[in-house]
Scaffold this active site. Structure first.
Site, PDB file in Angstrom:
ATOM      1  CG  ASN A  77      -1.893   1.126   1.262  1.00  0.00           C
ATOM      2  OD1 ASN A  77      -1.829   2.027   0.420  1.00  0.00           O
ATOM      3  ND2 ASN A  77      -2.796   1.108   2.214  1.00  0.00           N
ATOM      4  NE  ARG A 105      -6.346   1.527  -0.042  1.00  0.00           N
ATOM      5  CZ  ARG A 105      -6.361   2.703   0.564  1.00  0.00           C
ATOM      6  NH1 ARG A 105      -5.256   3.188   1.090  1.00  0.00           N
ATOM      7  NH2 ARG A 105      -7.470   3.392   0.660  1.00  0.00           N
ATOM      8  CG  HIS A 118     -13.758   2.532   3.203  1.00  0.00           C
ATOM      9  ND1 HIS A 118     -14.511   3.471   3.856  1.00  0.00           N
ATOM     10  CD2 HIS A 118     -12.468   2.776   3.547  1.00  0.00           C
ATOM     11  CE1 HIS A 118     -13.719   4.269   4.555  1.00  0.00           C
ATOM     12  NE2 HIS A 118     -12.476   3.865   4.380  1.00  0.00           N
ATOM     13  NE  ARG A 135     -11.244  12.050   4.160  1.00  0.00           N
ATOM     14  CZ  ARG A 135     -11.029  10.736   4.098  1.00  0.00           C
ATOM     15  NH1 ARG A 135     -12.031   9.886   4.286  1.00  0.00           N
ATOM     16  NH2 ARG A 135      -9.840  10.276   3.830  1.00  0.00           N
ATOM     17  CG  ASN A 184     -11.645  -1.482  18.562  1.00  0.00           C
ATOM     18  OD1 ASN A 184     -11.338  -2.548  19.074  1.00  0.00           O
ATOM     19  ND2 ASN A 184     -11.050  -1.010  17.476  1.00  0.00           N
ATOM     20  CD  GLU A 193      -9.540  -1.831   3.857  1.00  0.00           C
ATOM     21  OE1 GLU A 193      -9.113  -1.638   5.017  1.00  0.00           O
ATOM     22  OE2 GLU A 193      -9.932  -0.916   3.121  1.00  0.00           O
TER      23      GLU A 193
END
Ligand code: ADP
Length: 399
Positions: free
Chosen positions: A7, A91, A180, A241, A335, A385
C-alpha cells in the site's frame, strides 16, 4: 506461494507478506517519511521481535529495496531469496469507471491508472510510484492492482449520478464512485459465511467506521449504494472530514473567510469532523473519554457521529427494501461498544435488537451482537483489506 501486498502512499509504503498455502502472514511493516533523510522502516517478522531502522530514503524504489532486503535479512528475514515472492498485489484507491474487478498490471492498466490522477491526486500517483518501484527491484514479477472503488461499480445510475449539469459527468466523469470497496466486500462475504447463509440471498448494510467512514448497501453480494462519492469526503461524519453538507456552504465560507480552493478543501478534509466539533481530537477513544468526564463538545461530536451512522443505515434499509444483516467494522465499528449501542438503540423500528452483553465484545473476533429474537443479525466483523488484496492477487496469478 507467497504474495507481497503493498500500500504505497506519497511518503509511506506499508507491506504485508502472505504465505498463501496456509494463509499466514510471514511479515508486515511500513516505511515512513520517504523523501527525508531520516526515513523509518519498521519491520515485524512473524515470531521474531520488531525491528526499526532509520536511514535516508529519498524515493519509493529505495523504499521497496529496503523492504525486500529486510524480507531476506539473515537475522530478521523470513525468506531465503526474493525469488520466493511469486506475486505482488497493490492497493489502488481509484479505478474510476475502468475497473470493476482487480486486474494484472499491464502497460494499458498503468495508462488507465495515470488517466485517473485527476480524480485521486493524492493517491493514484503514489500507487504508480509503488508499482514502478516493484518493477525496478523485481523485474517481471506478476503485479496485481486491487481498487477501493471496484466493488461499487455495480451501483445503478440512480445511485451513482449526481443531479448536476450532465456535462460534468460526460466530460469529467463527476459521479459517485465510493471507496472502502475491498473492506465492504470482505466483511459481507465473511458475514454470509459466519451465518451460513448464501450471499446471493441477503440484504446487507455494512458500516465501515474508522478514521475514514463509509456505509454500503449490498444486495445479493453486490454494492447498490455507498456513502462516499466522487471523493472520500461525502457521507458520514469522520475523524477529520465533514461528510455530507449543503454544497452552498463551500462557496459561502469561501466568500466570508476569503478562502482559496485549496484552503477550503483542506478545512473540509483535515480540519472538520470529530476534530472540529470536539475541538479536541479526531480519535473516538479520546472523544468518549472526554465525554465521560463531562465534556459537552465531545458529547456533541459523539452524538452527531452516531446520528449520521444511524441515518445512513436507515437510508440503506430503504434502498434495499429491508435489511437482514447489519455489519460494524473498522477501528470505531470493531471497538466502540457505546457507539454501536447508540446506533442500534435507534433502529428498533427495523427490528434491530442489540444484546448488551454480547455487545461487550473484545477486539479481533467475528461476533453476533444482536439478540436471538432480533429481526436483523447485527455482526461485528474485523476487516482485512490486505488479505483481500493477497487473495485477488493469488487468484489472478494462478488463473
Ligand atoms: P483508518 O480509517 O485510518 O484505516 P481505522 O479503521 O484503523 O482507521 O480506525 C482508526 C480509528 O478507530 C481511531 O482513530 C479511533 O477513532 C478508532 N478506535 C480504535 N480503537 C478504538 C476503541 N477502543 N474505541 C473507540 N474507537 C477506537
Amino acid at each position: 506461494m507467497n504474495v507481497l501486498v503493498i500500500n504505497a502512499g506519497s511518503s509511506s509504503v506499508k507491506y504485508q507478506l502472505y504465505n498463501m498455502n496456509d494463509e499466514s502472514v510471514l511479515a508486515k511493516g511500513r516505511v515512513e517519511r520517504i523523501g527525508l533523510d531520516s526515513a523509518i522502516l519498521t519491520h515485524e517478522p512473524e515470531g521474531k521481535s520488531e525491528v526499526r531502522e532509520v536511514s535516508e530514503i529519498l524515493e519509493h524504489t529505495t523504499a521497496i529495496k529496503k523492504v525486500l532486503d529486510m524480507l531476506v535479512h539473515r537475522e530478521f528475514g523470513v525468506l531465503h531469496s526474493i525469488k520466493e515472492i511469486d506475486a505482488v498485489g497493490h492497493r489502488v484507491v481509484h479505478g474510476g469507471e475502468f475497473f470493476s474487478t482487480s486486474v494484472l498490471v499491464t502497460e494499458e492498466v498503468k495508462k488507465k491508472i495515470k488517466h485517473l490522477f485527476d480524480l485521486a491526486p493524492l493517491h493514484n500517483p503514489a500507487h504508480m510510484l509503488g508499482i514502478n518501484a516493484v518493477e525496478a527491484n523485481m523485474g517481471d514479477v506478476p503485479q496485481v492492482v486491487v481498487f477501493d472503488t471496484a466493488f461499487h461499480q455495480s451501483m445503478p445510475p440512480e445511485a451513482y449520478m449526481y443531479a448536476i449539469p450532465k456535462i460534468w459527468y460526460s466530460k469529467h466523469k463527476v459521479r459517485r464512485y465510493g471507496f472502502h470497496g475491498t473492506s465492504h466486500q470482505y466483511v459481507s462475504e465473511r458475514a454470509s459465511r459466519f451465518l451460513n447463509k448464501p450471499l446471493d440471498s441477503l440484504k446487507i448494510v455494512s458500516a465501515h467506521i474508522g478514521n475514514g467512514a463509509s456505509c454500503a448497501a449490498i444486495l445479493n453480494g453486490k454494492s447498490i449504494d455507498t456513502s462516499m462519492g466522487l471523493t472520500p469526503l461525502e457521507g458520514m461524519m469522520m475523524g477529520t472530514r465533514s461528510g455530507d453538507l449543503d454544497p452552498a456552504v463551500v462557496t459561502f465560507a469561501m466568500g466570508k473567510e476569503d478562502l482559496t480552493l485549496n484552503e477550503v478543501n483542506s478545512m473540509l478534509n483535515k480540519h472538520s469532523g470529530l476534530q472540529a466539533i470536539s475541538g479536541l481530537s479526531s480519535d473516538m477513544r479520546e472523544i468518549t473519554e472526554a465525554m465521560d468526564e463531562g465534556d459537552k463538545n465531545a458529547k456533541l461530536a459523539f452524538d452527531m457521529y452516531a446520528y449520521r451512522v444511524r441515518k445512513y443505515i436507515g437510508a440503506y434499509a430503504a434502498a434495499l427494501n429491508g435489511i437482514d444483516i447489519l455489519i460494524f467494522t473498522a477501528g470505531v465499528g470493531e471497538n466502540s461498544v457505546i457507539l454501536r449501542k447508540a446506533v442500534c438503540d435507534g433502529l428498533t423500528y427495523l427490528g434491530v435488537e442489540l444484546d448488551d452483553h454480547r455487545n461487550e465484545t473484545g477486539r479481533g473476533i467475528e461476533k453476533r451482537i444482536s439478540s436471538d429474537s432480533s429481526a436483523v443479525d447485527v455482526l461485528v466483523i474485523p476487516t482485512n483489506e490486505e488479505w483481500m488484496i493477497a487473495r485477488d492477487t493469488y487468484e489472478l496469478v494462478m488463473m
